[in-house]
Design a protein around this motif. Structure first.
Motif, PDB file in Angstrom:
ATOM      1  N   ILE A 183       0.843  -1.196   0.000  1.00  0.00           N
ATOM      2  CA  ILE A 183       0.000   0.000   0.000  1.00  0.00           C
ATOM      3  C   ILE A 183       0.876   1.243   0.000  1.00  0.00           C
ATOM      4  O   ILE A 183       1.746   1.407   0.869  1.00  0.00           O
ATOM      5  CB  ILE A 183      -0.949   0.011   1.217  1.00  0.00           C
ATOM      6  N   THR A 193      -9.081   5.300  -3.411  1.00  0.00           N
ATOM      7  CA  THR A 193      -8.224   4.118  -3.299  1.00  0.00           C
ATOM      8  C   THR A 193      -8.282   3.340  -4.604  1.00  0.00           C
ATOM      9  O   THR A 193      -9.365   3.037  -5.102  1.00  0.00           O
ATOM     10  CB  THR A 193      -8.676   3.215  -2.133  1.00  0.00           C
ATOM     11  N   ARG A 215      -4.689   6.754  -3.072  1.00  0.00           N
ATOM     12  CA  ARG A 215      -3.990   5.681  -2.363  1.00  0.00           C
ATOM     13  C   ARG A 215      -3.867   4.510  -3.328  1.00  0.00           C
ATOM     14  O   ARG A 215      -4.835   4.089  -3.952  1.00  0.00           O
ATOM     15  CB  ARG A 215      -4.768   5.257  -1.126  1.00  0.00           C
ATOM     16  N   VAL A 217      -2.889   0.628  -4.026  1.00  0.00           N
ATOM     17  CA  VAL A 217      -2.643  -0.704  -3.477  1.00  0.00           C
ATOM     18  C   VAL A 217      -2.078  -1.561  -4.605  1.00  0.00           C
ATOM     19  O   VAL A 217      -2.804  -2.008  -5.489  1.00  0.00           O
ATOM     20  CB  VAL A 217      -3.935  -1.341  -2.920  1.00  0.00           C
ATOM     21  N   PHE A 231     -10.050  -4.384  -0.390  1.00  0.00           N
ATOM     22  CA  PHE A 231      -9.448  -3.056  -0.221  1.00  0.00           C
ATOM     23  C   PHE A 231     -10.443  -1.937  -0.540  1.00  0.00           C
ATOM     24  O   PHE A 231     -10.085  -0.758  -0.474  1.00  0.00           O
ATOM     25  CB  PHE A 231      -8.215  -2.916  -1.119  1.00  0.00           C
TER      26      PHE A 231
END
Length: 398
Positions: A183, A193, A215, A217, A231
């Motif tokens: 991450i 995300t 963000r 991942v 997630f």
């Protein structure tokens, strides 16, 4: 940093580039000792050899540099495009090696880095002749032999070259992908995300996502859909990578699951081929591929032309502006290469999923296509806002 280098004993070692069709090109060895094998390809880029050499998409490829002199800017610690600063190309084929390193960021010479990482190279060969041969007859299995091996009978060397795996049918993404999710957090406000599938991702791609407040991942190739959804991604990114997209059935199935859930999707390079396959398109191997930082592409939706960075030996079947039906709604071919008409982008007409065959993150290369990251960020933001509005309306009704 400016350093003068003197020819070492290694610079007089004999070397020979051997193609599977029997063509040979004799020169001198540089870099690490030993032999190297891979598919011979060429790049038309005049700059950015460090980014090229560390791009995971070049895994198992012997790169012929069309620029006549390589190594003048040395090797720095900032421009690597792979985790752990790893060189991914199988071998380096050049005309001349610069005797001088002159760049304020350089920390060592190109040859020093090649020796450190065990990369074999050949210099003082006619790279123009090699490139012309590859253009005429296509990318081909190759080997670079140095020292005593370079003096062996040509038939024996060709036999060794032919023993290696074909690029067509090769499934290589697992070789270059990370093993476990990672991450990455943006420095400022987290606006969304994104799950990014690492099929061989370049370092500058997550930087572009993070710079837009996403963000990121990073997950391995073929990471299961159910685990990725844990997630709570607002969008999905599919990266560049090496190998034949026809072998990526598992990844294609995962992308189709995201399409079923109407998750926004953005793909680059190998990701373009995977998304196209998820739409029902077929892929094929190009004769000699597109590799360079000066390749013109037309955007058929907006009508403008971009100069792009590219590295791919496979492509989607299709034609400029072609529209077709998918299980997820109508789609179209959005971009094609002006040199040869090769498909360079596809998208759902709804805009919910799109991809391009070239590299908008550049590194190295032009920044014409960088706004595609903005397009993805805006798509994700609109989706978050729509879900928030829908949730508010539902609460009011309750």
């Amino acid at each position: 940093m400016t350093t003068e280098t003197t020819p070492s004993e290694a610079s007089t070692r004999p070397a020979v580039l051997v193609l599977a069709d029997g063509n040979t090109y004799r020169g001198l060895a540089f870099g690490a000792e030993g032999n190297a094998f891979g598919e011979a390809v060429f790049t038309t880029a005049m700059t950015g050899y460090q980014e090229t050499m560390t791009d995971p998409s070049y895994h198992k490829q012997m790169v012929v540099m069309t620029a006549p002199q390589i190594g003048n800017t040395g090797w720095n610690d900032e421009d690597n495009e792979s985790r752990e600063d790893k060189i991914w190309i199988a071998g380096l084929i050049i005309r001349d090696l610069s005797h001088t390193v002159s760049n304020w960021r350089a920390r060592r010479s190109l040859e020093e880095e090649m020796i450190s990482q065990g990369l074999v190279g050949i210099k003082h060969v006619d790279t123009r002749a090699i490139v012309r041969h590859l253009r005429n007859y296509g990318s081909i299995k190759a080997g670079v032999f140095t020292g005593e091996d370079a003096l062996l009978d040509t038939e024996e060397l060709v036999r060794r070259v032919e023993q290696q795996e074909d690029m067509e049918g090769a499934n290589l993404s697992a070789d270059v992908s990370l093993d476990t999710p990672q991450i990455l957090e943006p420095t400022g406000e987290v606006k969304a995300t994104v799950v990014a599938y690492d099929m061989g991702i370049k370092s500058n791609t997550p930087r572009n996502l993070l710079a837009r407040g996403m963000r990121t991942v990073l997950v391995p190739a073929n990471y299961p859909f159910e685990k990725a959804m844990e997630f709570n991604p607002d969008g999905v990114f599919i990266s560049n990578g090496p190998g034949d997209p026809a072998t990526a059935d598992e990844m294609v199935g995962i992308v189709q699951q995201f399409l079923d859930k109407d998750v926004p999707i953005f793909g680059i390079c190998f990701g373009n081929q995977i998304l196209g396959r998820a739409f029902g398109m077929n892929t094929y191997k190009l004769k000699f591929g597109h590799r360079g930082v000066n390749i013109p592409v037309k955007n058929h939706v907006q009508g403008h032309i971009e100069i792009t960075a590219q590295n791919h030996g496979f492509a989607l079947e299709g034609e400029a502006g072609q529209e077709f039906d998918t299980a997820y709604g109508p789609a179209l071919v959005t971009h094609t290469c002006l040199n040869d008409g090769v498909v360079e982008g596809v998208a759902l007409k709804s805009g919910r999923a799109f991809s391009v065959q070239y590299h908008p993150e550049a590194a190295a290369g032009p920044n014409d296509a960088n706004p595609l990251f903005d397009q993805f960020a805006e798509l994700v933001a609109e989706d978050i806002a729509a879900k928030s509005t829908a949730g508010s309306s539902s609460n009011e009704q309750n």
